[in-house]
Design a protein around this motif. Structure first.
Motif, mmCIF file in Angstrom:
data_model
loop_
_atom_site.group_PDB
_atom_site.id
_atom_site.type_symbol
_atom_site.label_atom_id
_atom_site.label_comp_id
_atom_site.label_asym_id
_atom_site.label_seq_id
_atom_site.Cartn_x
_atom_site.Cartn_y
_atom_site.Cartn_z
ATOM 1 N N VAL A 122 0.850 -1.187 0.000
ATOM 2 C CA VAL A 122 0.000 0.000 0.000
ATOM 3 C C VAL A 122 0.891 1.245 0.000
ATOM 4 N N GLY A 123 0.576 2.173 -0.907
ATOM 5 C CA GLY A 123 1.345 3.412 -1.024
ATOM 6 C C GLY A 123 2.369 3.389 -2.143
ATOM 7 N N ASP A 124 2.702 2.199 -2.670
ATOM 8 C CA ASP A 124 3.685 2.097 -3.749
ATOM 9 C C ASP A 124 3.062 2.482 -5.089
ATOM 10 N N VAL A 125 3.895 3.010 -5.973
ATOM 11 C CA VAL A 125 3.475 3.306 -7.333
ATOM 12 C C VAL A 125 3.686 2.046 -8.159
ATOM 13 N N VAL A 126 2.652 1.675 -8.938
ATOM 14 C CA VAL A 126 2.704 0.453 -9.742
ATOM 15 C C VAL A 126 2.310 0.754 -11.183
ATOM 16 N N ASN A 127 2.793 -0.095 -12.081
ATOM 17 C CA ASN A 127 2.378 -0.056 -13.485
ATOM 18 C C ASN A 127 1.395 -1.181 -13.723
ATOM 19 N N VAL A 128 0.389 -0.920 -14.566
ATOM 20 C CA VAL A 128 -0.552 -1.954 -14.974
ATOM 21 C C VAL A 128 0.082 -2.669 -16.160
ATOM 22 N N ILE A 129 0.300 -3.988 -16.033
ATOM 23 C CA ILE A 129 1.002 -4.733 -17.084
ATOM 24 C C ILE A 129 0.089 -5.681 -17.858
ATOM 25 N N ASP A 130 -1.209 -5.696 -17.499
ATOM 26 C CA ASP A 130 -2.136 -6.591 -18.185
ATOM 27 C C ASP A 130 -3.546 -6.038 -18.063
ATOM 28 N N GLY A 131 -4.370 -6.312 -19.055
ATOM 29 C CA GLY A 131 -5.764 -5.892 -19.003
ATOM 30 C C GLY A 131 -6.014 -4.625 -19.805
ATOM 31 N N PRO A 132 -7.256 -4.112 -19.758
ATOM 32 C CA PRO A 132 -7.627 -2.958 -20.577
ATOM 33 C C PRO A 132 -6.891 -1.661 -20.196
ATOM 34 N N LEU A 133 -6.389 -1.561 -18.993
ATOM 35 C CA LEU A 133 -5.673 -0.353 -18.574
ATOM 36 C C LEU A 133 -4.155 -0.533 -18.626
ATOM 37 N N GLU A 134 -3.694 -1.514 -19.403
ATOM 38 C CA GLU A 134 -2.265 -1.769 -19.525
ATOM 39 C C GLU A 134 -1.549 -0.484 -19.951
ATOM 40 N N GLY A 135 -0.434 -0.193 -19.273
ATOM 41 C CA GLY A 135 0.326 1.015 -19.574
ATOM 42 C C GLY A 135 0.039 2.155 -18.611
ATOM 43 N N PHE A 136 -1.061 2.077 -17.877
ATOM 44 C CA PHE A 136 -1.380 3.102 -16.880
ATOM 45 C C PHE A 136 -0.538 2.875 -15.624
ATOM 46 N N SER A 137 -0.372 3.922 -14.846
ATOM 47 C CA SER A 137 0.302 3.838 -13.547
ATOM 48 C C SER A 137 -0.643 4.359 -12.480
ATOM 49 N N GLY A 138 -0.380 3.942 -11.236
ATOM 50 C CA GLY A 138 -1.210 4.420 -10.144
ATOM 51 C C GLY A 138 -0.583 4.077 -8.810
ATOM 52 N N THR A 139 -1.272 4.466 -7.747
ATOM 53 C CA THR A 139 -0.805 4.224 -6.386
ATOM 54 C C THR A 139 -1.694 3.179 -5.732
ATOM 55 N N VAL A 140 -1.068 2.188 -5.098
ATOM 56 C CA VAL A 140 -1.820 1.117 -4.448
ATOM 57 C C VAL A 140 -2.551 1.709 -3.234
ATOM 58 N N GLU A 141 -3.870 1.577 -3.234
ATOM 59 C CA GLU A 141 -4.717 2.080 -2.152
ATOM 60 C C GLU A 141 -4.961 1.002 -1.103
ATOM 61 N N SER A 142 -5.178 -0.254 -1.583
ATOM 62 C CA SER A 142 -5.407 -1.369 -0.658
ATOM 63 C C SER A 142 -5.055 -2.684 -1.338
ATOM 64 N N LEU A 143 -4.699 -3.662 -0.506
ATOM 65 C CA LEU A 143 -4.378 -5.009 -0.979
ATOM 66 C C LEU A 143 -5.294 -6.001 -0.286
ATOM 67 N N ASP A 144 -5.821 -6.951 -1.040
ATOM 68 C CA ASP A 144 -6.623 -8.028 -0.483
ATOM 69 C C ASP A 144 -6.025 -9.340 -0.988
ATOM 70 N N LEU A 145 -5.004 -9.830 -0.259
ATOM 71 C CA LEU A 145 -4.281 -11.026 -0.698
ATOM 72 C C LEU A 145 -5.181 -12.249 -0.733
ATOM 73 N N ALA A 146 -6.136 -12.326 0.185
ATOM 74 C CA ALA A 146 -7.030 -13.488 0.238
ATOM 75 C C ALA A 146 -7.868 -13.599 -1.029
ATOM 76 N N ASN A 147 -8.243 -12.460 -1.599
ATOM 77 C CA ASN A 147 -9.075 -12.457 -2.800
ATOM 78 C C ASN A 147 -8.299 -12.118 -4.066
ATOM 79 N N ASN A 148 -6.960 -12.095 -3.963
ATOM 80 C CA ASN A 148 -6.102 -11.869 -5.114
ATOM 81 C C ASN A 148 -6.405 -10.546 -5.811
ATOM 82 N N SER A 149 -6.628 -9.474 -5.033
ATOM 83 C CA SER A 149 -6.957 -8.204 -5.670
ATOM 84 C C SER A 149 -6.280 -7.030 -4.980
ATOM 85 N N ALA A 150 -6.143 -5.967 -5.747
ATOM 86 C CA ALA A 150 -5.575 -4.724 -5.243
ATOM 87 C C ALA A 150 -6.400 -3.577 -5.801
#
Length: 175
Positions: A122-150
C-alpha cells in the motif's frame, strides 16, 4: 474394528517428508494399510512475484513439523507411528493422541490454497502490465491477498479513479 480417524503427529523440524515416506514404507511392509490409511502434509501453493515481474510457484508447509495421519488407533499402530525415525510423538495432552474433528480436517486438508506474494505494498506506485488499462500507472490504495486483488488509484481523464486489479496485473515501479 474401530473407524479410522485423523490424528496429528509431531516431527523433528524439517523431517515431515522423511517421516511420511518412512511411515508409508512401514505400513506397506507390515500390511497395515487397512489400519493406517492415509498420511498427509498440509501445504499451500504460493505465487511469488519478483521485482522483475517473474512469477515463481512455491509449495509451503501449512504446519511445519506436523503430519496428518488417518488411522485406527491401536497399541500396534501407535507404536509403528511413534517409533518412526524423526517422529516426536502425537499431538494431545501428555502425548496421548486426540482425534481431529471433521471440521478441523476439512480446514487443514480440504481445499488447496493458492496465495500470491507481491513485491509492492500500500502506497507504492505500480504499473498496470495486463488488461484494458495496460500502460497506466497508479498508487496502491489497498491489498486483499485473500481475494487476489488490489485497489489502485489511477488518473484517467484528469480525475483520480479507484480501480480493482488482480495482483498479477501490477508491477512495482522501480524508484
Amino acid at each position: 474394528m474401530d473407524e479410522a480417524r485423523w490424528y496429528i503427529a509431531h516431527t523433528f523440524s524439517g523431517y515431515e517428508n522423511k517421516v511420511a515416506s518412512d511411515l508409508k514404507i512401514k505400513v506397506e511392509n507390515q500390511n497395515l494399510t487397512d489400519m493406517i490409511q492415509d498420511i498427509r502434509i498440509p501445504t499451500e501453493t504460493v505465487i511469488e512475484i519478483k521485482d522483475d515481474g517473474t512469477k515463481k510457484e512455491i509449495e509451503r508447509k501449512l504446519f511445519p513439523s506436523y503430519i496428518y495421519i488417518k488411522m485406527v488407533m491401536t497399541d500396534d499402530t501407535w507404536y509403528v507411528v511413534r517409533n518412526t525415525r524423526g517422529c516426536a510423538g502425537f499431538v494431545g495432552p501428555e502425548g496421548k493422541p486426540v482425534p481431529l474433528t471433521e471440521d478441523e480436517v476439512r480446514r487443514a486438508l480440504g481445499e488447496e490454497i493458492v496465495q500470491i506474494e507481491v513485491a509492492y505494498q500500500v502506497g507504492d506506485v505500480v504499473n498496470v502490465i495486463d488488461g484494458p488499462l495496460e500502460g497506466f500507472s497508479g498508487t496502491v490504495e489497498s491489498l486483499d491477498l485473500a481475494n487476489n486483488s488490489a485497489q489502485v488509484i489511477v488518473s484517467m481523464f484528469g480525475r483520480d479513479t479507484a480501480v480493482d486489479f488482480e495482483l498479477d496485473q501490477l508491477e512495482k515501479v522501480d524508484d
